[in-house]
Design a protein around this motif. Structure first.
Motif, short mmCIF file in Angstrom:
data_model
loop_
_atom_site.label_atom_id
_atom_site.label_comp_id
_atom_site.label_asym_id
_atom_site.label_seq_id
_atom_site.Cartn_x
_atom_site.Cartn_y
_atom_site.Cartn_z
N THR A 238 15.41 6.00 54.10
CA THR A 238 16.48 7.00 53.96
C THR A 238 16.26 7.86 52.72
O THR A 238 15.97 7.34 51.65
N GLN A 239 16.41 9.16 52.91
CA GLN A 239 16.32 10.08 51.77
C GLN A 239 17.65 10.79 51.58
O GLN A 239 18.34 11.10 52.57
N LEU A 240 17.99 11.07 50.33
CA LEU A 240 19.02 12.08 50.08
C LEU A 240 18.24 13.40 50.03
O LEU A 240 17.46 13.63 49.11
N VAL A 486 9.76 24.58 45.15
CA VAL A 486 10.22 25.91 45.54
C VAL A 486 9.42 26.21 46.80
O VAL A 486 8.25 25.87 46.90
N ARG A 487 10.08 26.80 47.80
CA ARG A 487 9.41 27.02 49.09
C ARG A 487 8.87 28.44 49.18
O ARG A 487 9.34 29.35 48.50
N ILE A 488 7.98 28.61 50.12
CA ILE A 488 7.48 29.95 50.44
C ILE A 488 8.54 30.62 51.30
O ILE A 488 9.01 30.02 52.27
N GLY A 528 14.24 22.88 47.00
CA GLY A 528 14.98 21.64 47.27
C GLY A 528 14.21 20.40 46.87
O GLY A 528 13.19 20.48 46.17
N PHE A 529 14.73 19.29 47.35
CA PHE A 529 14.21 18.00 46.90
C PHE A 529 14.65 16.92 47.87
O PHE A 529 15.59 17.11 48.65
N ALA A 530 13.98 15.78 47.84
CA ALA A 530 14.44 14.60 48.58
C ALA A 530 14.20 13.35 47.73
O ALA A 530 13.11 13.16 47.19
N ILE A 531 15.24 12.54 47.59
CA ILE A 531 15.13 11.29 46.81
C ILE A 531 15.13 10.10 47.75
O ILE A 531 15.95 10.03 48.67
N1 ASP Z 1 10.34 16.98 52.51
C1 ASP Z 1 9.82 16.52 51.26
C2 ASP Z 1 9.50 15.03 51.34
O1 ASP Z 1 10.01 14.33 52.19
C3 ASP Z 1 10.77 16.70 50.13
C4 ASP Z 1 11.01 18.12 49.83
O2 ASP Z 1 10.05 18.87 49.59
O3 ASP Z 1 12.20 18.49 49.81
O4 ASP Z 1 8.78 14.53 50.51
#
Ligand code: ASP
Length: 598
Positions: A238-240, A486-488, A528-531
């Protein structure tokens, strides 16, 4: 705890001030002791444990019930709360000042004999724990971990709510998204021969949400990666996951800091000081030999190449003469005997070094080392200066090409280094990752997913090996908690990145054409990000493995001993899916069955 007529209060909630109240408890028999006819039960429920006293003279329950009670029977007890007799209070239990004098007891559900004792002090084979996970979670450790996981998620949601993030669910039956692992596939019955992939992450969907005008998104997302179970990984985790529009890196790190503060406060009651430390990928590699440095202790890698520029010591001179480097760490007062030092040398060799030179600083300032006789006075003084060494310190030095030296020293650092305070939490953001990892054979593979913005597109095309991306990781005590970038947002740059990544125009169009199309409609800049939720909670709980945090995890071979997944399916189901299992796989099944004596 919410109550019902079947249970008026939680067992763990009773305190001295409840004395005199008549209550009904319901839960499980954790322990039962027979003291000359009077029976003592530790009654456990989700809120904790309380002592129940069953005196046959006061409790009308039949002898049969009283004496037939076994561990883990599910029971209901009505009685009066009273202070425990003088001198028998149990300081260890929150309910230890009181006990329940039972007047009535009903067995709601008996328990079969247990496969293992529900007791923290007993060491139980993990396979058995997973097979009977529902019993394992009656133990304090697992029950506490489940509560901590829930509390951590609650804290994360609070931060998301404060920031006006919209919770959006994205599908789990999708076309493949590249996160660098193998996809888990699901066959389609309606389109035989076609497959869904389970998401490795919601990456492209969250980007579509940004294009769709959702400026702040989050989700507690299940992700699936068909990886070999190296280290501490699970196929399903699970990711936030969160994303914001009109954002750059600073806004993402700011939200992450709030999450860290809130979750650590929730789980450990500790204040994390902000800002969280930041280090570039290049510096992390240089100083700690890894992109996930454990900063609970220093022990930085020191470059000694200049110092040994004119050395008489052939091994170092040879390496320096062929573009190599000589670096080391000061392991501090390790106090190792010769055998311990030999083991470190072996370890360095296993890690890929040709050798390891150790030096121990003596009381008189000289160096004890197999190579001491090759070193000049000037070199000895310079070595001690470079390491800021004191008598008793053990210095560990490796000479080789830079990549080998940093990697070996980085791992030796973790072997010999000890945090002074094992409870310490050292969070750090690692920034400015390269776009590509350079493989041993010189080939390039993307360090992050291909939707990550390069710092400079021209640089990416001209110098792909050294080009930097706008990506970042969050690291805690030497473990990566998550990553983001940061995304394209420009379709042309996206196409160019695919090209440099060797995803041909045709391939990109057939796999991600829909996404390139979406990027054309006024895509906002976004990041964005994922933890990893389980990893974060496992470290904060001091658990060695994320399996201790995941309610129903898989084993190292990706199996679930509780439900028996993955399992075989009926021939008819395969037929409907248009799937035929290869003969050699069927032979494998037959052999496995024979081995199992089936
Ligand atoms: N999707 C990426 C990952 O699961 C996280 C991200 O770039 O937001 O590692």
């Amino acid at each position: 705890m919410a109550t019902s007529p079947m249970k008026t209060i939680g067992a763990g909630e009773l305190r001295a001030q409840n004395a005199g109240e008549t209550v009904t408890l319901a839960g499980w028999v954790a322990r039962r002791r027979d003291h000359g006819g009077v029976i003592f039960i530790d009654l456990r429920d989700a809120s904790g444990i309380v002592q129940v006293v069953l005196n046959p003279d006061e409790a009308p329950a039949s002898e049969e019930v009283l004496h037939g009670l076994r561990s883990e029977y599910c029971i209901q007890v009505t009685g009066t709360v009273r202070p425990r007799p003088e001198g028998t209070a149990n300081q260890e239990l929150p309910t230890g000042a009181v006990e329940l004098a039972a007047h009535g007891l009903v067995v709601l559900s008996p328990s079969a004999p247990l496969p293992f004792q529900i007791d923290e002090r007993v060491d139980i084979d993990e396979g058995l724990r997973l097979q009977y996970r529902y019993l394992d979670m009656r133990r304090t450790r697992m029950a506490g971990n489940l509560r901590a996981r829930s509390a951590a998620i609650g804290a994360m949601r609070r931060v998301m709510d404060r920031g006006d993030f919209l919770e959006v669910e994205t599908p789990t039956l999708i076309a493949s998204t590249p996160e660098g692992a193998r996809d888990m596939l699901v066959p389609s019955r309606l389109r035989p021969g076609h497959f869904y992939a389970l998401p490795q992450s919601p990456q492209l969907f969250k980007q579509l949400l940004m294009i769709g005008g959702v400026e702040r998104y989050y989700q507690l997302a299940k992700c699936y990666r068909d990886e070999d179970f190296r280290a501490d990984r699970q196929i399903e985790f699970t990711q936030l996951d969160f994303e914001g529009s009109f954002w750059g890196q600073d806004e993402v790190l700011d939200v992450l800091e709030q999450i860290v503060v809130e979750v650590v406060q929730e789980l450990r009651g500790e204040e994390i000081e902000l800002p969280i430390a930041r280090i570039s990928y290049a510096d992390a590699m240089e100083k700690y030999g890894t992109d996930k440095p454990d900063l609970r202790f220093g022990m930085e890698i020191v470059d000694l190449s200049d110092l040994f520029a004119d050395t008489e010591f052939k091994a170092f001179a040879g390496v320096l003469g062929s573009q190599g480097t000589v670096r080391g760490i000061n392991g501090g007062a390790l106090g190792l005997a010769r055998s311990g030092l030999d083991r470190l040398v072996e370890r360095a060799q296993e890690l890929g070094a040709r050798g390891l030179v150790w030096m121990i600083v003596q009381e008189d300032g000289s160096l004890r080392s197999p190579v001491a006789k090759f070193l000049s006075e000037r070199e000895i003084a310079a070595i001690k200066g470079a390491f800021d060494a004191s008598p008793g310190d053990t210095l560990l030095i490796v000479a080789d090409e830079a990549k080998v030296v940093t990697s070996v020293l980085g791992q030796l650092r973790l072997t010999v280094g000890q945090p002074e305070d094992s409870d310490e939490l050292a969070f750090v953001f690692v920034l400015d990752f390269p776009v590509f990892d350079v493989n041993d054979d010189g080939s390039l593979s993307p360090a992050h997913h291909p939707f990550t913005a390069p710092a400079d597109v021209d640089e990416l095309a001209s110098n792909p090996e050294t080009a930097i991306s706008q990506s970042y990781d969050l690291v805690l005590n030497g473990s990566e908690l998550g990553s983001g970038s940061v995304r394209i947002h420009d379709p042309e740059i996206q196409a160019k990145v695919f090209e440099v990544m060797n995803i041909g125009a045709e391939d990109a169009r057939s796999r991600f054409g829909w996404f390139l199309e979406a990027l054309r409609y006024g895509t906002p800049p976004h990041a964005g990000f994922a933890i990893g939720v389980d990893r974060m909670v496992s470290i904060l709980r001091g658990e060695p493995n994320i399996r201790e945090i995941i309610p129903f995890p898989k084993t190292q071979t990706g199996a679930d001993p509780l439900t028996g997944s993955p399992g075989r399916v009926e021939e008819d189901q395969l037929f409907q899916l248009g799937i035929d299992v290869r003969p050699e796989v069927r032979i494998g099944w037959a052999e496995a069955e024979e081995d199992a004596g089936a």
